[in-house]
Motif scaffolding. Sequence first.
Motif, PDB file in Angstrom:
ATOM      1  N   ILE A  92       0.882  -1.166   0.055  1.00  0.00           N
ATOM      2  CA  ILE A  92      -0.071   0.104  -0.006  1.00  0.00           C
ATOM      3  C   ILE A  92       0.738   1.229  -0.016  1.00  0.00           C
ATOM      4  O   ILE A  92       0.603   2.227  -0.689  1.00  0.00           O
ATOM      5  N   ALA A  93       1.946   1.187   0.817  1.00  0.00           N
ATOM      6  CA  ALA A  93       2.981   2.343   0.893  1.00  0.00           C
ATOM      7  C   ALA A  93       3.436   2.397  -0.584  1.00  0.00           C
ATOM      8  O   ALA A  93       3.540   3.607  -1.013  1.00  0.00           O
ATOM      9  N   ALA A  94       3.913   1.454  -1.169  1.00  0.00           N
ATOM     10  CA  ALA A  94       4.376   1.635  -2.513  1.00  0.00           C
ATOM     11  C   ALA A  94       3.658   2.168  -3.566  1.00  0.00           C
ATOM     12  O   ALA A  94       4.019   2.981  -4.293  1.00  0.00           O
ATOM     13  N   ALA A  95       2.268   1.777  -3.543  1.00  0.00           N
ATOM     14  CA  ALA A  95       1.302   2.294  -4.248  1.00  0.00           C
ATOM     15  C   ALA A  95       0.926   3.827  -4.089  1.00  0.00           C
ATOM     16  O   ALA A  95       0.798   4.730  -4.836  1.00  0.00           O
ATOM     17  N   LEU A  96       0.892   4.207  -2.864  1.00  0.00           N
ATOM     18  CA  LEU A  96       0.824   5.649  -2.477  1.00  0.00           C
ATOM     19  C   LEU A  96       1.917   6.383  -2.967  1.00  0.00           C
ATOM     20  O   LEU A  96       1.703   7.481  -3.302  1.00  0.00           O
ATOM     21  N   ALA A  97       3.180   5.970  -2.887  1.00  0.00           N
ATOM     22  CA  ALA A  97       4.228   6.714  -3.292  1.00  0.00           C
ATOM     23  C   ALA A  97       4.202   6.851  -4.791  1.00  0.00           C
ATOM     24  O   ALA A  97       5.023   7.937  -5.162  1.00  0.00           O
ATOM     25  N   ARG A  98       3.662   5.963  -5.538  1.00  0.00           N
ATOM     26  CA  ARG A  98       3.830   6.062  -7.254  1.00  0.00           C
ATOM     27  C   ARG A  98       2.667   7.195  -7.456  1.00  0.00           C
ATOM     28  O   ARG A  98       2.473   7.460  -8.636  1.00  0.00           O
ATOM     29  N   ARG A  99       1.812   7.708  -6.379  1.00  0.00           N
ATOM     30  CA  ARG A  99       0.631   8.561  -7.087  1.00  0.00           C
ATOM     31  C   ARG A  99       1.452  10.005  -7.238  1.00  0.00           C
ATOM     32  O   ARG A  99       2.236  10.531  -6.372  1.00  0.00           O
ATOM     33  N   ASP A 100       0.824  10.840  -8.095  1.00  0.00           N
ATOM     34  CA  ASP A 100       1.331  12.097  -8.278  1.00  0.00           C
ATOM     35  C   ASP A 100       1.119  13.231  -7.267  1.00  0.00           C
ATOM     36  O   ASP A 100       1.827  14.110  -6.967  1.00  0.00           O
ATOM     37  N   ASP A 101      -0.177  12.848  -6.527  1.00  0.00           N
ATOM     38  CA  ASP A 101      -0.387  13.904  -5.455  1.00  0.00           C
ATOM     39  C   ASP A 101       0.192  13.476  -4.119  1.00  0.00           C
ATOM     40  O   ASP A 101       0.127  14.172  -3.034  1.00  0.00           O
ATOM     41  N   THR A 102       0.807  12.313  -3.877  1.00  0.00           N
ATOM     42  CA  THR A 102       1.683  12.165  -2.694  1.00  0.00           C
ATOM     43  C   THR A 102       3.204  13.055  -2.647  1.00  0.00           C
ATOM     44  O   THR A 102       3.881  12.627  -3.548  1.00  0.00           O
ATOM     45  N   GLN A 103       3.111  13.511  -1.462  1.00  0.00           N
ATOM     46  CA  GLN A 103       4.407  14.096  -1.145  1.00  0.00           C
ATOM     47  C   GLN A 103       5.569  13.377  -0.410  1.00  0.00           C
ATOM     48  O   GLN A 103       6.742  13.377  -0.828  1.00  0.00           O
ATOM     49  N   ARG A 104       5.046  12.516   0.476  1.00  0.00           N
ATOM     50  CA  ARG A 104       5.813  11.547   1.364  1.00  0.00           C
ATOM     51  C   ARG A 104       5.102  10.635   2.020  1.00  0.00           C
ATOM     52  O   ARG A 104       3.894  10.805   2.223  1.00  0.00           O
ATOM     53  N   VAL A 105       5.824   9.375   2.184  1.00  0.00           N
ATOM     54  CA  VAL A 105       5.328   8.277   2.506  1.00  0.00           C
ATOM     55  C   VAL A 105       6.240   7.590   3.580  1.00  0.00           C
ATOM     56  O   VAL A 105       7.471   7.464   3.298  1.00  0.00           O
ATOM     57  N   SER A 106       5.550   7.135   4.701  1.00  0.00           N
ATOM     58  CA  SER A 106       6.603   6.476   5.924  1.00  0.00           C
ATOM     59  C   SER A 106       5.708   5.221   6.516  1.00  0.00           C
ATOM     60  O   SER A 106       4.605   5.534   6.561  1.00  0.00           O
ATOM     61  N   LEU A 107       6.602   4.168   6.596  1.00  0.00           N
ATOM     62  CA  LEU A 107       6.026   3.086   7.248  1.00  0.00           C
ATOM     63  C   LEU A 107       6.274   3.412   8.700  1.00  0.00           C
ATOM     64  O   LEU A 107       7.555   3.829   9.063  1.00  0.00           O
ATOM     65  N   MET A 108       5.160   3.130   9.573  1.00  0.00           N
ATOM     66  CA  MET A 108       5.501   3.294  10.891  1.00  0.00           C
ATOM     67  C   MET A 108       5.111   2.030  11.983  1.00  0.00           C
ATOM     68  O   MET A 108       4.474   1.134  11.546  1.00  0.00           O
ATOM     69  N   SER A 109       5.279   2.142  13.169  1.00  0.00           N
ATOM     70  CA  SER A 109       4.891   1.207  14.104  1.00  0.00           C
ATOM     71  C   SER A 109       5.213  -0.253  13.511  1.00  0.00           C
ATOM     72  O   SER A 109       4.364  -1.103  13.633  1.00  0.00           O
ATOM     73  N   GLY A 110       6.036  -0.655  13.400  1.00  0.00           N
ATOM     74  CA  GLY A 110       6.666  -1.851  13.002  1.00  0.00           C
ATOM     75  C   GLY A 110       5.955  -2.476  11.807  1.00  0.00           C
ATOM     76  O   GLY A 110       6.005  -3.749  11.304  1.00  0.00           O
ATOM     77  N   GLY A 111       5.677  -1.451  10.816  1.00  0.00           N
ATOM     78  CA  GLY A 111       5.121  -1.847   9.589  1.00  0.00           C
ATOM     79  C   GLY A 111       3.602  -1.972   9.452  1.00  0.00           C
ATOM     80  O   GLY A 111       3.062  -2.660   8.271  1.00  0.00           O
TER      81      GLY A 111
END
Length: 137
Positions: free
Chosen positions: A90-109
């Motif tokens: 899901i994080a990888a899919a969000l990172a590919r979006r043009d409107d996403t500026q930053r993505v981070s995995l938290m809390s042990g993934g």
Amino acid sequence: MFMPPSLVSRRPFLLDLDRRSAHALQLDGRASFSAIASVLGVSDQTVARRYRKLRSSGVRRVVGVPEAAPLGQVHWLIRLGCVPDAAAPIAAALARRDDTQRVSLMSGGTEIVCFIRAPLRAASCWVSCRRHPGWSR
């Protein structure tokens, strides 16, 4: 935390001065070194030298971001709870979006935090994304 000497020597040392000058630039991105120096009580050469050192090492970046509202956009900070195996895709899919500026995995993934800059009309898209099977309920 232990850091080998080889890493310590390559990492620039952040001074309180660096943090305060970064704060000054966040308040006024066009502030001159002399204006920042007078507020911080140091010479403008000191501010300029630290700025160049941090910029050349990649610690400090300069990014111009236009204000969102006049462009009909909004900034969103989104925190998503995910089942463990779904967070990375899901994080990888969000990172590919043009409107996403930053993505981070938290809390042990199991959580994703992302910053989105989207048109005002995009709200319906994000509401429909809640139906993704990997997102926890």
